[in-house]
Enzyme design. Structure first.
Site, PDB file in Angstrom:
ATOM      1  CD  GLU A  29      38.627  47.530  43.040  1.00 25.16           C
ATOM      2  OE1 GLU A  29      39.696  47.037  43.459  1.00 25.16           O
ATOM      3  OE2 GLU A  29      37.907  48.261  43.736  1.00 25.16           O
ATOM      4  CG  LEU A  30      44.108  48.242  38.173  1.00 27.42           C
ATOM      5  CD1 LEU A  30      45.194  49.253  37.895  1.00 27.42           C
ATOM      6  CD2 LEU A  30      43.196  48.081  36.950  1.00 27.42           C
ATOM      7  CD  GLU A  90      46.943  39.049  38.817  1.00 35.52           C
ATOM      8  OE1 GLU A  90      46.013  38.959  39.603  1.00 35.52           O
ATOM      9  OE2 GLU A  90      46.861  39.643  37.728  1.00 35.52           O
ATOM     10  CB  CYS A  94      42.162  40.280  40.849  1.00 33.37           C
ATOM     11  SG  CYS A  94      40.609  40.632  41.657  1.00 33.37           S
ATOM     12  CE  LYS A 140      35.074  46.617  26.919  1.00 31.27           C
ATOM     13  NZ  LYS A 140      35.006  45.132  26.831  1.00 31.27           N
ATOM     14  N   PRO A 141      30.898  44.589  28.706  1.00 27.72           N
ATOM     15  CG  PRO A 141      29.383  42.953  28.003  1.00 27.72           C
ATOM     16  CD  PRO A 141      29.677  44.424  27.922  1.00 27.72           C
TER      17      PRO A 141
HETATM   18  O1  SSN Z   1      38.811  38.816  40.694  1.00 25.03           O
HETATM   19  C1  SSN Z   1      38.544  39.720  41.430  1.00 25.03           C
HETATM   20  C2  SSN Z   1      37.415  39.837  42.405  1.00 25.03           C
HETATM   21  C3  SSN Z   1      37.113  38.572  43.097  1.00 25.03           C
HETATM   22  C4  SSN Z   1      36.144  38.775  44.237  1.00 25.03           C
HETATM   23  O2  SSN Z   1      35.394  39.770  44.260  1.00 25.03           O
HETATM   24  O3  SSN Z   1      36.151  37.930  45.130  1.00 25.03           O
END
Ligand code: SSN
Length: 504
Positions: free
Chosen positions: A267-268, A402, A301, A189-190
């Site tokens: 992955e938060l 953030e 992130c 799901k994008p």
């Molecule tokens: O935003 C998260 C991942 C960024 C990356 O994989 O470099």
């Protein structure tokens, strides 16, 4: 005039659902996808509903149990991944163009994202063949000494991947290529902002020869997003969920997955400390900060959020940074070759960025904008001027959340123990950065900082060959790396075999 989409391979534009290797109509209403640089609609896509999620999971489940996929060897799966890789490479400029319209990022960065994404296909093709089990002797007393332990690995089953809008191609491939290498099947799901690039990848996957049902895509609008998330996270046939996104949403999904004990990779968010000591090569540190902070306009992130600068070099760092921002940042539409900084991807990001600056200024920070946004750009675009916040302090919102925007918050510090304590004073633990020329200090900082990833004299750390994942509220599980990422998609069986040593 606003740029329009102009693909060489028109088949890459697929505004519907992808189930069982077919582009099919959705049950939900159509929704508009906006160009963040102009605020104008450039695509209209059919929205999936929970009923469509059911169809996609059924297709993925049938594929997982069907012979077309299950009987492939790991080497054959690797060959499919390499063919997918070849086709993505051949269509790179079109895919990059889709990314520009979806995310707003400059074309050069979009091409960089496709290159980065391809490393996951390539790497996971290699990983597919190397998932070996083990055999161990029993060492215990009595009957245990007769035992032999056979450890074997199996694909976990249907995987739901929930992917974010900031790196729609790279993070889809980081998850999907790994799942497919392991022998799983995928329902993706994008994000509502970025549905087209996932479908373009699905089109190329079909061209590469992936059997029906192995990859399924559910584009959906904002309203249906939580419904589809819930449908996938509570579905009995889904064995694993991999999500990249915010911590609050990650916690909700974890709660939904709990009732069926699904394996989960989260992955938060992050709150990245970027520490510059006075013995660092300052030109290099600032050049790396530019990459870390302004990649996709600060919407990553792994971005530097809290830039800690030792007091005696603070003014020099501000000077170097201001000069680089003026020399290197040109805001504009991503398709304009002069552009090096795009808009924010969503209007809500614009509101948050403004709130962060206002909060910091009200608490004593000085905001400076060394680069102005050209007034000829669309006022409806989500442009935010790159901003320096001087004299940031730990009480400000920028210290705990953030910004996800091109805002550099510069904090002063005096000593190493002080900065480590302050860097660790957050519930987040994704990525940190340290710049110093002192080798002992590198060890001390690397071992005491509470993040899953540490950049040492470098501002960009993510890559297919290194495991990536956060600690604490930044999530759990790893993606990529040797053995780490793929292990999240495998289940392990231990067979214990007692050998009778008395020969006939
Ligand atoms: O935003 C998260 C991942 C960024 C990356 O994989 O470099």
């Amino acid at each position: 005039m606003a740029p329009t989409l102009n693909l060489i391979n028109k088949n890459l534009y697929q505004p519907s659902l992808f189930i069982n290797n077919e582009f099919v109509p959705a049950s939900g209403e159509d929704f508009d996808v906006l160009d963040p640089a102009t605020g104008e609609t450039w695509a209209t896509v059919a929205s999936a509903t929970a009923a469509d999620a059911e169809r996609a999971v059924d297709a993925a489940d049938a594929a997982f149990h069907g012979t077309a996929w299950r009987q492939l060897t790991a080497r054959e799966r690797a060959r499919l991944l390499l063919e997918w890789d070849r086709l993505i490479r051949a269509n790179k400029s079109d895919l990059a163009q889709l990314l520009v319209f979806e995310t707003g990022k400059p074309l050069r960065e979009a091409e960089g994202e496709v290159d980065y994404a391809l490393t996951f296909c390539w790497w996971m093709a290699g990983e597919a063949e190397r998932q070996h089990g083990s055999i161990a002797n029993g060492n215990g007393p009595g009957p245990a000494a007769n035992n032999r332990f056979l450890v074997t690995k199996y694909p976990i089953g249907v995987v739901a991947t929930l992917t974010p809008w900031n790196f729609p191609i790279a993070l889809f491939l980081r998850k999907a290529a790994t799942a497919l290498a392991a022998g799983c099947t995928v329902v993706n799901k994008p994000s509502p902002e970025t549905p087209l690039s996932a479908n373009a990848l699905a089109y190329l996957a079909r061209e590469a020869g992936f059997p029906p049902g192995t990859i399924n895509i559910l584009p959906c609008n904002e309203a249906n997003t939580p419904l589809i998330g819930t449908a996938l996270c509570t579905h009995a046939k889904v064995q694993k969920v991999s999500f990249t996104g915010s911590t609050p949403v990650g916690k909700k999904l974890a709660a939904q997955c709990a009732s069926s004990l699904k394996k989960l990779t989260l992955e938060l968010g992050g709150n990245g400390p970027f520490i510059i000591f006075n013995d660092a090569d300052l030109d290099h540190a600032v050049a790396q900060l530019m990459i870390c902070k302004f990649r996709h306009a600060g919407q990553t992130c792994v971005c530097a959020q809290r830039v800690f600068v030792q007091s005696d070099i603070y003014d020099r760092v501000v000077e170097l940074l201001t000069a680089r921002m003026q020399a290197e940042l040109t805001p504009g539409h991503g398709l304009d070759p002069a552009t090096t900084l795009g808009p924010l991807t969503t209007p809500r990001s614009l509101d948050k960025a403004q709130a962060h600056v206002s909060d910091a200024v009200s608490r004593g920070a000085t905001a400076i904008t060394p680069v102005t946004v050209n007034s000829s750009l669309s006022p409806a675009g989500y442009f935010f001027p790159p901003t320096l916040l001087l004299n940031a302090s730990d009480a400000m919102a920028v210290a705990s959340e953030e910004s996800f925007a091109p805002i550099v918050s510069l904090f002063r510090f005096d000593t190493e123990p002080e900065v480590i304590t302050r860097a660790n004073n957050t519930s987040m633990g994704l990525t940190s950065y340290v710049f110093t020329s002192n080798a002992d200090r590198i060890w001390r900082v690397m071992e005491t900082i509470e993040t899953g990833n540490v950049g040492i004299n470098v501002g960009l750390t993510t890559s297919a060959e290194a495991p990536f994942g956060g600690w604490h509220d930044s999530g759990y599980g790893k993606e990529a790396g040797m053995g780490y990422g793929i292990a999240e998609y495998l289940k392990v069986k231990t067979a214990t075999w007692s050998v009778n040593w008395k020969a006939d």
